[in-house]
Design a protein around this motif. Structure first.
Motif, mmCIF file in Angstrom:
data_model
loop_
_atom_site.group_PDB
_atom_site.id
_atom_site.type_symbol
_atom_site.label_atom_id
_atom_site.label_comp_id
_atom_site.label_asym_id
_atom_site.label_seq_id
_atom_site.Cartn_x
_atom_site.Cartn_y
_atom_site.Cartn_z
ATOM 1 N N LYS A 112 35.141 40.760 33.410
ATOM 2 C CA LYS A 112 33.828 41.342 33.136
ATOM 3 C C LYS A 112 33.984 42.782 32.668
ATOM 4 C CE LYS A 112 31.628 38.471 36.585
ATOM 5 N NZ LYS A 112 30.886 38.425 37.828
ATOM 6 N N GLY A 113 33.205 43.176 31.709
ATOM 7 C CA GLY A 113 33.218 44.554 31.233
ATOM 8 C C GLY A 113 34.322 44.813 30.222
ATOM 9 N N LEU A 114 34.425 46.062 29.810
ATOM 10 C CA LEU A 114 35.429 46.468 28.834
ATOM 11 C C LEU A 114 36.800 46.547 29.494
ATOM 12 C CD1 LEU A 114 33.526 49.315 26.959
ATOM 13 C CD2 LEU A 114 33.949 46.978 26.175
ATOM 14 N N TRP A 115 37.806 46.089 28.781
ATOM 15 C CA TRP A 115 39.168 46.152 29.294
ATOM 16 C C TRP A 115 39.775 47.509 28.976
ATOM 17 C CZ3 TRP A 115 42.110 40.996 28.031
ATOM 18 C CH2 TRP A 115 41.539 39.970 28.760
ATOM 19 N N ARG A 116 40.532 48.024 29.909
ATOM 20 C CA ARG A 116 41.284 49.261 29.707
ATOM 21 C C ARG A 116 42.719 48.889 29.352
ATOM 22 N NH1 ARG A 116 44.798 51.984 32.521
ATOM 23 N NH2 ARG A 116 44.502 50.722 34.383
ATOM 24 N N LYS A 117 43.205 49.411 28.240
ATOM 25 C CA LYS A 117 44.551 49.100 27.774
ATOM 26 C C LYS A 117 45.587 49.669 28.739
ATOM 27 C CE LYS A 117 47.529 49.476 23.758
ATOM 28 N NZ LYS A 117 47.637 49.936 22.378
ATOM 29 N N MET A 118 46.587 48.852 29.068
ATOM 30 C CA MET A 118 47.670 49.299 29.936
ATOM 31 C C MET A 118 48.606 50.213 29.162
ATOM 32 S SD MET A 118 48.830 45.886 32.043
ATOM 33 C CE MET A 118 50.191 46.757 32.798
ATOM 34 N N ALA A 119 49.054 51.257 29.804
ATOM 35 C CA ALA A 119 50.076 52.122 29.213
ATOM 36 C C ALA A 119 51.425 51.409 29.337
ATOM 37 C CB ALA A 119 50.112 53.456 29.949
ATOM 38 N N PRO A 120 52.355 51.633 28.391
ATOM 39 C CA PRO A 120 53.648 50.945 28.446
ATOM 40 C C PRO A 120 54.435 51.201 29.738
ATOM 41 C CG PRO A 120 53.357 52.004 26.323
ATOM 42 C CD PRO A 120 52.219 52.448 27.195
ATOM 43 N N ASP A 121 54.201 52.332 30.381
ATOM 44 C CA ASP A 121 54.944 52.652 31.612
ATOM 45 C C ASP A 121 54.126 52.392 32.883
ATOM 46 O OD1 ASP A 121 53.137 54.675 31.138
ATOM 47 O OD2 ASP A 121 54.504 56.277 31.712
ATOM 48 N N GLU A 122 52.936 51.796 32.739
ATOM 49 C CA GLU A 122 52.082 51.524 33.895
ATOM 50 C C GLU A 122 52.650 50.377 34.721
ATOM 51 O OE1 GLU A 122 47.473 50.195 34.793
ATOM 52 O OE2 GLU A 122 47.976 51.088 32.869
ATOM 53 N N MET A 123 52.794 50.611 36.015
ATOM 54 C CA MET A 123 53.359 49.612 36.909
ATOM 55 C C MET A 123 52.266 48.680 37.430
ATOM 56 S SD MET A 123 56.424 50.458 36.577
ATOM 57 C CE MET A 123 57.418 49.597 37.758
ATOM 58 N N ILE A 124 52.612 47.405 37.593
ATOM 59 C CA ILE A 124 51.694 46.391 38.100
ATOM 60 C C ILE A 124 52.027 46.184 39.569
ATOM 61 C CG2 ILE A 124 50.840 44.044 37.806
ATOM 62 C CD1 ILE A 124 52.332 44.115 35.038
ATOM 63 N N LYS A 125 51.090 46.456 40.440
ATOM 64 C CA LYS A 125 51.307 46.282 41.868
ATOM 65 C C LYS A 125 50.793 44.914 42.298
ATOM 66 C CE LYS A 125 50.833 51.187 42.755
ATOM 67 N NZ LYS A 125 50.051 52.239 43.380
ATOM 68 N N GLN A 126 51.414 44.366 43.325
ATOM 69 C CA GLN A 126 50.968 43.084 43.861
ATOM 70 C C GLN A 126 49.682 43.278 44.659
ATOM 71 O OE1 GLN A 126 53.748 40.403 45.692
ATOM 72 N NE2 GLN A 126 55.476 41.529 44.828
ATOM 73 N N TYR A 127 48.800 42.295 44.549
ATOM 74 C CA TYR A 127 47.569 42.275 45.322
ATOM 75 C C TYR A 127 47.405 40.860 45.855
ATOM 76 C CZ TYR A 127 42.620 42.382 46.504
ATOM 77 O OH TYR A 127 41.423 42.288 47.182
ATOM 78 N N LYS A 128 47.423 40.721 47.160
ATOM 79 C CA LYS A 128 47.324 39.410 47.822
ATOM 80 C C LYS A 128 48.379 38.442 47.292
ATOM 81 C CE LYS A 128 42.463 39.723 49.059
ATOM 82 N NZ LYS A 128 41.158 39.076 49.069
ATOM 83 N N GLY A 129 49.590 38.957 47.111
ATOM 84 C CA GLY A 129 50.696 38.106 46.681
ATOM 85 C C GLY A 129 50.695 37.744 45.214
ATOM 86 N N GLN A 130 49.862 38.399 44.406
ATOM 87 C CA GLN A 130 49.801 38.090 42.981
ATOM 88 C C GLN A 130 49.880 39.363 42.154
ATOM 89 O OE1 GLN A 130 46.277 35.910 42.045
ATOM 90 N NE2 GLN A 130 46.776 34.212 43.395
ATOM 91 N N MET A 131 50.362 39.212 40.934
ATOM 92 C CA MET A 131 50.335 40.274 39.935
ATOM 93 C C MET A 131 49.589 39.710 38.740
ATOM 94 S SD MET A 131 54.101 41.897 39.837
ATOM 95 C CE MET A 131 54.676 42.956 41.107
ATOM 96 N N SER A 132 48.461 40.288 38.411
ATOM 97 C CA SER A 132 47.699 39.738 37.290
ATOM 98 C C SER A 132 47.701 40.695 36.104
ATOM 99 C CB SER A 132 46.267 39.430 37.715
ATOM 100 O OG SER A 132 45.611 40.622 38.056
ATOM 101 N N VAL A 133 47.847 40.103 34.942
ATOM 102 C CA VAL A 133 47.777 40.827 33.680
ATOM 103 C C VAL A 133 46.965 39.942 32.739
ATOM 104 C CG1 VAL A 133 49.067 41.698 31.695
ATOM 105 C CG2 VAL A 133 50.016 41.934 33.985
ATOM 106 N N SER A 134 45.999 40.523 32.071
ATOM 107 C CA SER A 134 45.208 39.798 31.087
ATOM 108 C C SER A 134 45.683 40.183 29.694
ATOM 109 C CB SER A 134 43.724 40.146 31.239
ATOM 110 O OG SER A 134 43.267 39.784 32.518
ATOM 111 N N ALA A 135 45.725 39.196 28.804
ATOM 112 C CA ALA A 135 46.138 39.448 27.423
ATOM 113 C C ALA A 135 45.041 38.947 26.494
ATOM 114 C CB ALA A 135 47.448 38.742 27.122
#
Length: 102
Positions: free
Chosen positions: A36-59
């Motif tokens: 929902k809403g506008l997506w914020r672009k990930m920076a190339p060095d941005e780390m993905i942290k686990q949340y409830k045992g998952q790592m989510s990335v939208s493409a």
């Protein structure tokens, strides 16, 4: 019957581990935002942290009208990196099934 090893999960076993990702060969926007809403672009060095045992990335993939007239629309990879380097790769092939094969 030949026995094969199961695929390694992209999710690190270490619950504190973090990954970063980047696209290669694709016109895309990678984001950690919700649907929902506008997506914020990930920076190339941005780390993905686990949340409830998952790592989510939208493409979100982008295609030109000319690309959509072809059967093989686009291909590329999303590469995941941990502190030691390349952790895993997701290969993406976008095919327009409405276009007949040559």
């Amino acid at each position: 019957m030949k026995r094969t090893k199961p695929l390694r999960s992209l999710l690190p076993e270490d619950k504190q581990a973090q990954l970063r990702c980047e696209g290669e060969g694709l016109q895309l926007l990678l984001s950690r935002s919700s649907k929902k809403g506008l997506w914020r672009k990930m920076a190339p060095d941005e780390m993905i942290k686990q949340y409830k045992g998952q790592m989510s990335v939208s493409a979100e993939l982008y295609f030109s009208p000319e690309q959509l007239k072809q059967r093989h629309v686009q291909s590329g990879k999303i590469k995941f990196y941990d502190a030691q380097g390349l952790y895993g790769t997701v290969v993406i092939d976008v095919i327009n099934s409405r276009v007949k094969r040559d």
